[in-house]
Design a protein around this motif. Structure first.
Motif, PDB file in Angstrom:
ATOM      1  N   GLU A 123       1.130   3.765  -3.126  1.00  0.00           N
ATOM      2  CA  GLU A 123      -0.029   4.639  -3.325  1.00  0.00           C
ATOM      3  C   GLU A 123      -0.209   5.593  -2.150  1.00  0.00           C
ATOM      4  O   GLU A 123      -0.446   6.790  -2.339  1.00  0.00           O
ATOM      5  CB  GLU A 123      -1.283   3.785  -3.497  1.00  0.00           C
ATOM      6  CG  GLU A 123      -2.548   4.596  -3.722  1.00  0.00           C
ATOM      7  CD  GLU A 123      -3.763   3.721  -3.960  1.00  0.00           C
ATOM      8  OE1 GLU A 123      -4.895   4.250  -3.912  1.00  0.00           O
ATOM      9  OE2 GLU A 123      -3.587   2.502  -4.188  1.00  0.00           O
ATOM     10  N   GLU A 124      -0.066   5.089  -0.925  1.00  0.00           N
ATOM     11  CA  GLU A 124      -0.300   5.921   0.256  1.00  0.00           C
ATOM     12  C   GLU A 124       0.681   7.086   0.349  1.00  0.00           C
ATOM     13  O   GLU A 124       0.306   8.201   0.735  1.00  0.00           O
ATOM     14  CB  GLU A 124      -0.185   5.069   1.527  1.00  0.00           C
ATOM     15  CG  GLU A 124      -1.331   4.101   1.750  1.00  0.00           C
ATOM     16  CD  GLU A 124      -1.120   3.239   2.977  1.00  0.00           C
ATOM     17  OE1 GLU A 124      -2.004   2.422   3.263  1.00  0.00           O
ATOM     18  OE2 GLU A 124      -0.067   3.368   3.645  1.00  0.00           O
ATOM     19  N   ARG A 150       0.815  -1.220   0.000  1.00  0.00           N
ATOM     20  CA  ARG A 150       0.000   0.000   0.000  1.00  0.00           C
ATOM     21  C   ARG A 150       0.853   1.276   0.000  1.00  0.00           C
ATOM     22  O   ARG A 150       0.356   2.357  -0.270  1.00  0.00           O
ATOM     23  CB  ARG A 150      -0.921   0.011   1.224  1.00  0.00           C
ATOM     24  CG  ARG A 150      -1.859  -1.194   1.306  1.00  0.00           C
ATOM     25  CD  ARG A 150      -2.814  -1.069   2.476  1.00  0.00           C
ATOM     26  NE  ARG A 150      -2.106  -1.006   3.749  1.00  0.00           N
ATOM     27  CZ  ARG A 150      -1.757  -2.073   4.475  1.00  0.00           C
ATOM     28  NH1 ARG A 150      -2.048  -3.284   4.024  1.00  0.00           N
ATOM     29  NH2 ARG A 150      -1.127  -1.937   5.625  1.00  0.00           N
TER      30      ARG A 150
END
Length: 332
Positions: free
Chosen positions: A217-218, A214
């Motif tokens: 994207e985060e 993640r």
């Protein structure tokens, strides 16, 4: 963001955008000016007395030439003393860096931990593409095994692989290659230290693991110095040229993670590559490998080199020493 880091970032001068696309030489000069030289200048304040260690540069034969390795050996009263080995590979995205980047810090570790350090200057891309940097490091690792007397080394006391970012990729892959190579039978690395490692391209991650990735994207929304971006990784793949399905680039793709040496990880909370370390640590642990992970919230990729004196960087340096000591104890 960590408040001390935020203040340090805010105090940076506003960069002047280059005119046009910088050449490779210009990009390397900028890396040295902005990152390497300030980091080296800080390291000089930490370097131990010259009488407490010796430094010798050697040339390791590799396909098509030779590469430098810098050997740092502690000086002690017992002339017959032998030491564990720390085998170091610098970061820099396979494009930047050399054995001078971490040199003085490694001298400090050698003296404080009484450990022989072998610092490798593998050849860089785009002049040399995959798997040349890896093959250079394998040749250097075998050279260490064959030259323990010259290094005052006893590999049974410890044989630790350590790398940052791209160097972390090399360290992780070397652990696998040494495990599977009969040359290292009875002389395999005993530990691996992976700091903010780059271990996969988004398109090379096994499907079962993609939900756990993640951080790309985060953390892409943060405009941070040194932050690896998806576009940057795509560009690096074009010049480094590793096949996406080759485990020698993405160690998650090896058939098994079992039988690897204990692994110590340092990962940065705001790093787009954060989950490379976090997920790989989980995979190794699931395979029965002893692991230890230190996660630093609120900081970005490479912050410790850019701002080595802020409190969270001081903690990282202290943890790094403890991490090596943990590996020397076999992960106990």
């Amino acid at each position: 963001m960590d408040p001390e880091l935020a203040a340090a970032v805010a105090a940076l001068p506003t960069p002047t955008p280059p005119e046009g696309t910088p050449t490779l030489e210009e990009s390397r000069a900028e890396f040295n000016r902005v990152i390497a030289l300030p980091f080296i200048n800080w390291q000089k304040t930490q370097v131990p007395e010259g009488s407490t260690y010796t430094v010798r540069d050697r040339i390791v034969p590799v396909e098509g030439g030779g590469i430098p390795v810098r050997c740092i050996v502690p000086t002690v009263e017992d002339e017959n003393a032998t030491f564990p080995v720390l085998f170091h590979m610098h970061g820099g995205g396979f494009i930047f860096g050399d054995i001078d980047l971490d040199d003085y810090y490694l001298r400090r570790l050698a003296v404080d931990l009484r450990i022989t350090v072998v610092n490798v200057e593998y050849r860089l891309t785009p002049e040399y593409t995959f798997p040349t940097p890896l093959n250079d490091c394998i040749a250097a690792l075998k050279w260490v095994v064959e030259n323990t007397s010259d290094l005052k080394a006893d590999l049974t006391k410890g044989f630790i692989l350590i790398g940052d970012s791209a160097g972390g990729n090399l360290a992780a892959v070397l652990a696998h290659e040494a495990r599977d190579d009969p040359f290292f039978s009875g002389r395999q690395p005993t530990g691996q230290f992976l700091r903010e490692p780059w271990l996969a391209h988004p398109d090379s991650i096994p499907e079962r693991l993609t939900p756990h990735y993640r951080s790309m994207e985060e953390n892409a929304k943060h405009d941070l110095p040194l932050a690896p971006t998806r576009a940057g990784l795509d560009g690096l793949m074009l010049v480094y040229k590793p096949p996406l399905t080759d485990p020698r680039f993405c160690p998650l793709l090896y058939p098994s993670q079992e039988g690897l040496p204990p692994a110590y990880f340092q990962a940065m909370g705001l790093d787009t590559l954060r989950d490379d370390g976090v997920v790989y640590e989980r995979e190794l642990r699931a395979a029965g490998v002893k692991t230890k992970l230190d996660l630093y919230p609120g900081v970005h990729h490479g912050f410790h080199a850019q701002f080595p004196t802020i409190p969270i960087a001081t903690k990282l340096w202290d943890d790094a020493r403890k991490g090596v000591e943990w590996l020397l104890r076999g992960g106990e």
